[in-house]
Enzyme design. Structure first.
Site, PDB file in Angstrom:
ATOM      1  N   GLU A 127      -6.414 -10.741  -1.078  1.00 36.42           N
ATOM      2  CA  GLU A 127      -7.199 -10.448   0.143  1.00 36.42           C
ATOM      3  C   GLU A 127      -8.696 -10.361  -0.178  1.00 36.42           C
ATOM      4  O   GLU A 127      -9.415  -9.539   0.386  1.00 36.42           O
ATOM      5  CB  GLU A 127      -6.719  -9.134   0.794  1.00 36.42           C
ATOM      6  CG  GLU A 127      -5.221  -9.088   1.049  1.00 36.42           C
ATOM      7  CD  GLU A 127      -4.761  -7.884   1.868  1.00 36.42           C
ATOM      8  OE1 GLU A 127      -5.616  -7.160   2.420  1.00 36.42           O
ATOM      9  OE2 GLU A 127      -3.540  -7.680   1.964  1.00 36.42           O
ATOM     10  N   HIS A 147     -10.513  -6.121  -2.083  1.00 29.56           N
ATOM     11  CA  HIS A 147     -11.554  -5.885  -1.067  1.00 29.56           C
ATOM     12  C   HIS A 147     -12.702  -5.180  -1.784  1.00 29.56           C
ATOM     13  O   HIS A 147     -12.675  -3.963  -1.978  1.00 29.56           O
ATOM     14  CB  HIS A 147     -11.012  -5.015   0.067  1.00 29.56           C
ATOM     15  CG  HIS A 147      -9.971  -5.708   0.897  1.00 29.56           C
ATOM     16  ND1 HIS A 147     -10.271  -6.795   1.697  1.00 29.56           N
ATOM     17  CD2 HIS A 147      -8.641  -5.487   1.052  1.00 29.56           C
ATOM     18  CE1 HIS A 147      -9.166  -7.199   2.319  1.00 29.56           C
ATOM     19  NE2 HIS A 147      -8.167  -6.427   1.936  1.00 29.56           N
ATOM     20  N   GLU A 176       0.802  -1.240   0.000  1.00 27.50           N
ATOM     21  CA  GLU A 176       0.000   0.000   0.000  1.00 27.50           C
ATOM     22  C   GLU A 176       0.831   1.286   0.000  1.00 27.50           C
ATOM     23  O   GLU A 176       0.657   2.152   0.860  1.00 27.50           O
ATOM     24  CB  GLU A 176      -0.975  -0.014   1.192  1.00 27.50           C
ATOM     25  CG  GLU A 176      -1.916  -1.205   1.154  1.00 27.50           C
ATOM     26  CD  GLU A 176      -2.862  -1.279   2.350  1.00 27.50           C
ATOM     27  OE1 GLU A 176      -2.779  -0.423   3.244  1.00 27.50           O
ATOM     28  OE2 GLU A 176      -3.691  -2.207   2.384  1.00 27.50           O
ATOM     29  N   ASN A 207       1.930  -5.346  -2.943  1.00 26.54           N
ATOM     30  CA  ASN A 207       0.528  -5.664  -2.660  1.00 26.54           C
ATOM     31  C   ASN A 207      -0.254  -4.378  -2.395  1.00 26.54           C
ATOM     32  O   ASN A 207       0.204  -3.511  -1.642  1.00 26.54           O
ATOM     33  CB  ASN A 207       0.521  -6.559  -1.400  1.00 26.54           C
ATOM     34  CG  ASN A 207      -0.820  -7.181  -1.085  1.00 26.54           C
ATOM     35  OD1 ASN A 207      -1.416  -7.851  -1.932  1.00 26.54           O
ATOM     36  ND2 ASN A 207      -1.292  -7.001   0.141  1.00 26.54           N
ATOM     37  N   ASP A 260     -12.473 -10.211  -0.434  1.00 24.84           N
ATOM     38  CA  ASP A 260     -13.746 -10.307   0.285  1.00 24.84           C
ATOM     39  C   ASP A 260     -14.703  -9.326  -0.393  1.00 24.84           C
ATOM     40  O   ASP A 260     -14.268  -8.401  -1.076  1.00 24.84           O
ATOM     41  CB  ASP A 260     -13.641 -10.087   1.804  1.00 24.84           C
ATOM     42  CG  ASP A 260     -12.920  -8.824   2.236  1.00 24.84           C
ATOM     43  OD1 ASP A 260     -12.810  -7.862   1.434  1.00 24.84           O
ATOM     44  OD2 ASP A 260     -12.469  -8.777   3.399  1.00 24.84           O
TER      45      ASP A 260
END
Ligand SMILES: *[C@@H]1O[C@H](CO)[C@@H](O)[C@H](O)[C@H]1NC(C)=O
Length: 349
Positions: free
Chosen positions: A263, A233, A156, A197, A265
């Protein structure tokens, strides 16, 4: 006896496993592997590992062939005071993965969050901070050498508009903190795949372009970068289309790296309506289908597998229900089956 005879006859006829055996080995990960991927996996965290029903589900290789420690490998957990390293929580998850025959995505070495205050308020100059950064990476990557399939080296580094994020590393060192970090990781374990990432880079746009430039920057320094992690996400009904996800993955791959969905979701307002759940099943399927279609997308990780331990409700008030298992560890059949069929046929033999 009849069953044994039947099995022998099926084997003789070239059918190598009975329907019962096939069912026992089918699952989200088994399908991913059958589709040519390295894994389908889940994040996990130390606090959850006292929940034996949760651990049993997590340890089922047919569903999860890979684990990501959600917090245990972050800086504040590993080096809470300067040059004093604490690996117990990380080792617990690494050992669980080894016991289960699961691969590991190791996460994460350099991030602006979850940093100890000795580091953020130390007032270190450039040269000293570079020494601290290299020491942290060398120590941690050496400790887990040979255990990790991937390392998320930098996490990030960009703001939403694609400009560099303000952090102690960027503010003190400048953009070269990224190649410096990758070089230190590569020196400590030449075999592990080194990843950048981030989130909101799953679609073409400013942040994705900046991430492509980061890949180029690391390579310009003559330093190895192997992959880009697309956190994914997502929000129900507003995930990028399958084709948008595929072309974005391909834009990274064209720079000479692989990609992974790291990641995943897909959150919604709670309680989730049945139409939201139907849409969610489609949204999960489109990300899986994108990864399946792109040869150098190596695998997909969901950010834990059950709503019981999802990070969403604590960060996004009124939202949740983002994962394929509910708060009672009950599988949501529509989402689970959508992921299965997006990967394609069950493994045979
Ligand atoms: C800090 O030092 C590194 C390594 O010499 C250099 O690449 C970088 O530009 C320096 N940063 C600043 C802000 O001077």
């Amino acid at each position: 006896m009849l069953a044994i005879v039947a099995t022998l006859l099926l084997t003789a006829a070239g059918v190598t496993s009975s329907p019962l055996e096939r069912r026992a080995t089918d699952g989200l990960n088994a399908r991913a592997v059958a589709a040519g991927k390295l894994y389908f996996g889940s994040a996990t965290d130390n606090g959850e590992l006292s929940d034996s029903a949760y651990v049993a589900g997590l340890s089922n290789w047919a569903d999860f062939g890979q684990l990501t420690p959600g917090n245990a490998l972050k800086w504040d957990s590993i080096e809470p005071s300067r040059d004093s390293f604490s690996y117990a929580n990380g080792d617990t998850i690494v050992d669980l993965a080894a016991k289960n025959g699961q691969k590991l995505r190791c996460h994460t070495l350099v991030w602006h969050n979850q940093l100890p205050s000795w580091l953020t308020s130390g007032g270190f100059d450039n040269a000293t901070l570079i020494t601290i950064l290299k020491n942290h990476i060398t120590n941690e990557v050496t400790h887990y050498k040979g255990k990790c399939l991937h390392w998320d080296v930098v996490n990030e580094a960009f703001e939403e508009d694609g400009t560099w994020r303000s952090s102690v590393f960027y503010n003190t060192i400048g953009p070269s903190f990224v190649p410096i970090a990758f070089a230190a990781a590569a020196a400590a374990d030449p075999d592990v795949k080194l990843y950048y990432n981030d989130y909101n880079i799953e679609n073409a746009g400013g942040k994705s372009t900046s991430t492509q430039n980061l890949v180029k920057l690391v390579k310009q320094y003559g330093v190895k970068i192997d992959g880009v992690g697309l956190q994914s996400h997502f929000i129900v009904g507003s995930t990028p289309s399958q084709s948008a996800q595929q072309s974005n993955m391909q834009a990274f791959i064209d720079l000479g790296v692989e990609v992974a969905v790291t990641e995943l979701d897909i959150r919604t307002d709670t309680p989730a309506t049945s139409s939201a759940v139907n849409q969610q099943a489609k949204d999960y399927a489109s990300t899986i289908a994108a990864c399946k279609a792109v040869a150098k997308c190596v695998g997909v990780t969901i950010w834990d597998y059950t709503d019981k331990y999802s990070w969403i409700p604590s960060v996004f008030s009124g939202q949740g229900s983002a994962l394929p298992w509910d708060e009672n560890l009950k599988k949501k059949d529509s989402i689970y089956n959508a992921i299965l069929s997006a990967w394609g046929p069950a493994p045979t033999g």
